[in-house]
Design a protein around this motif. Structure first.
Motif, PDB file in Angstrom:
ATOM      1  N   UNK A 182      27.468 -10.214  15.708  1.00 29.75           N
ATOM      2  CA  UNK A 182      28.555 -10.508  16.628  1.00 29.75           C
ATOM      3  C   UNK A 182      28.078 -10.547  18.087  1.00 29.75           C
ATOM      4  N   UNK A 183      27.072  -9.761  18.401  1.00 28.94           N
ATOM      5  CA  UNK A 183      26.553  -9.716  19.770  1.00 28.94           C
ATOM      6  C   UNK A 183      25.549 -10.827  20.046  1.00 28.94           C
ATOM      7  N   UNK A 184      25.196 -11.585  19.017  1.00 30.15           N
ATOM      8  CA  UNK A 184      24.274 -12.695  19.201  1.00 30.15           C
ATOM      9  C   UNK A 184      22.835 -12.285  19.394  1.00 30.15           C
ATOM     10  N   UNK A 185      22.434 -11.167  18.798  1.00 33.22           N
ATOM     11  CA  UNK A 185      21.039 -10.750  18.889  1.00 33.22           C
ATOM     12  C   UNK A 185      20.158 -11.709  18.083  1.00 33.22           C
ATOM     13  N   UNK A 186      18.848 -11.731  18.339  1.00 31.89           N
ATOM     14  CA  UNK A 186      17.982 -12.723  17.698  1.00 31.89           C
ATOM     15  C   UNK A 186      18.140 -12.745  16.169  1.00 31.89           C
ATOM     16  N   UNK A 187      18.466 -13.910  15.598  1.00 30.27           N
ATOM     17  CA  UNK A 187      18.672 -13.992  14.139  1.00 30.27           C
ATOM     18  C   UNK A 187      17.461 -13.549  13.325  1.00 30.27           C
ATOM     19  N   UNK A 188      16.264 -13.807  13.855  1.00 30.70           N
ATOM     20  CA  UNK A 188      15.061 -13.392  13.123  1.00 30.70           C
ATOM     21  C   UNK A 188      14.991 -11.876  13.002  1.00 30.70           C
ATOM     22  N   UNK A 189      15.325 -11.165  14.066  1.00 35.91           N
ATOM     23  CA  UNK A 189      15.324  -9.700  14.028  1.00 35.91           C
ATOM     24  C   UNK A 189      16.350  -9.187  13.014  1.00 35.91           C
ATOM     25  N   UNK A 190      17.513  -9.825  12.994  1.00 38.28           N
ATOM     26  CA  UNK A 190      18.544  -9.418  12.034  1.00 38.28           C
ATOM     27  C   UNK A 190      18.075  -9.689  10.612  1.00 38.28           C
ATOM     28  N   UNK A 191      17.442 -10.833  10.407  1.00 38.63           N
ATOM     29  CA  UNK A 191      17.036 -11.238   9.058  1.00 38.63           C
ATOM     30  C   UNK A 191      16.000 -10.302   8.462  1.00 38.63           C
ATOM     31  N   UNK A 192      15.136  -9.723   9.301  1.00 34.52           N
ATOM     32  CA  UNK A 192      14.100  -8.839   8.755  1.00 34.52           C
ATOM     33  C   UNK A 192      14.523  -7.375   8.780  1.00 34.52           C
ATOM     34  N   UNK A 193      15.805  -7.129   9.077  1.00 35.63           N
ATOM     35  CA  UNK A 193      16.340  -5.781   8.919  1.00 35.63           C
ATOM     36  C   UNK A 193      16.211  -4.863  10.101  1.00 35.63           C
ATOM     37  N   UNK A 194      15.820  -5.379  11.260  1.00 31.42           N
ATOM     38  CA  UNK A 194      15.623  -4.496  12.407  1.00 31.42           C
ATOM     39  C   UNK A 194      16.935  -3.919  12.921  1.00 31.42           C
TER      40      UNK A 194
END
Length: 303
Positions: A64-76
């Motif tokens: 929702x905050x628009x953080x980097x999708x790659x970081x979200x995808x790898x579980x950070x």
């Protein structure tokens, strides 16, 4: 029934959630994450709903905050929430207050992690690791103590500090499990398989870290029951994994294991639960020392 494409949002979210569980052990393998989830189901199934709620909340906030999708995808943006869900589920019974605290703390963990990661990448800050979990965990435990809320009953520890080979093996496996508050050797074995699936070298270092914690605890005369319960192995395990990912030699991860073990008793003296702070401090000290050494070498080589 037609198969969902791998790019389907539901599958992407599931993969990110599983990677969040794996990132507790600094891995980004969804298979490893599934085995971490299975270990919780085996060792303490009552903690699983809180872990899932924490992981989903921290991931959703990041999206929702628009953080980097790659970081979200790898579980950070999942593992701190998972750990907070586990901690709170361990300390509190399931009442309406528990999910509120999990959602609030998991939300804050993502909001704290994002600016830290940005500064780490732009200005060379030290890695956050599980610091959002530790900071929020300390605040939550202090709040629960002030409110004198009843805690869930602690898990049973081994009865006697026997030193048979079987007890040694079980203690090492418990050291892996204690990373996520589990004292079940079977859960620890499941976690070891998860690490082996992600990276066999990391699985070996995890075993060395947990073994080192057990050995030093006995050598130093620390409580034998605590050693057999794996309470001196989990920080050493995480330090070994984190440093072995960066340094290919043997002595740096070994130094991290030793530092994590030496730092852990200090938190008891301060009246603070150690959580994973000894692992974080050990890695920060080694990273800062390496940076200072490199800077000194560059300065000495300059004309």
């Amino acid at each position: 029934m037609p198969r969902l494409p791998t790019s389907h949002p539901a599958l992407q979210s599931l993969r990110a959630l599983l990677c969040g569980f794996a990132q507790i052990f600094l891995q980004q393998s969804p298979g490893c994450g599934a085995l971490v989830l299975l270990a919780i189901l085996i060792g303490a199934p009552e903690l699983l709903p809180g872990a899932l709620l924490g992981g989903l909340t921290s991931m959703w906030v990041a999206q929702r905050r628009g953080y980097p999708p790659t970081d979200i995808a790898i579980g950070l943006y999942g593992y701190n929430g998972v750990l907070l869900g586990l901690l709170l589920s361990l300390k509190l019974p399931w009442t309406p207050l528990l999910p509120v605290l999990i959602v609030a703390s998991a939300t804050l963990s993502s909001l704290l992690l994002a600016p830290w990661m940005r500064r780490m990448r732009q200005h060379g800050w030290l890695p956050a690791f599980t610091f959002p979990f530790v900071l929020l965990g300390w605040l939550l435990l202090a709040l629960l103590a002030q409110l004198e809320l009843s805690a869930a009953p602690p898990a049973n520890a081994p009865d006697a500090p026997a030193l048979s080979l079987l007890q040694l093996i079980l203690a090492v496996l418990r050291g892996l499990g204690q990373v996520i508050f589990l004292d079940s050797p079977l859960a620890g074995l499941c976690l070891l398989f998860g690490l082996r699936l992600a990276d066999g070298r990391m699985a070996l270092w995890a075993l060395l870290g947990s073994s080192g914690g057990f050995a030093l605890a006995l050598f130093s005369g620390w409580p034998g029951v605590g050693a057999l319960a794996g309470l001196y192995g989990y920080n050493a395990t995480l330090a070994a994994i984190a440093l072995a990912q960066v340094h290919r030699n043997l002595w740096v991860p070994a130094l991290g294991i030793l530092l994590a073990l030496l730092l852990q008793p200090g938190f008891s003296a301060l009246g603070l639960p150690a959580l994973t702070m000894p692992f974080i401090l050990a890695c920060w000290l080694i990273r800062a020392g390496a940076q200072s050494w490199q800077q000194a070498v560059r300065n000495s080589a300059a004309p």
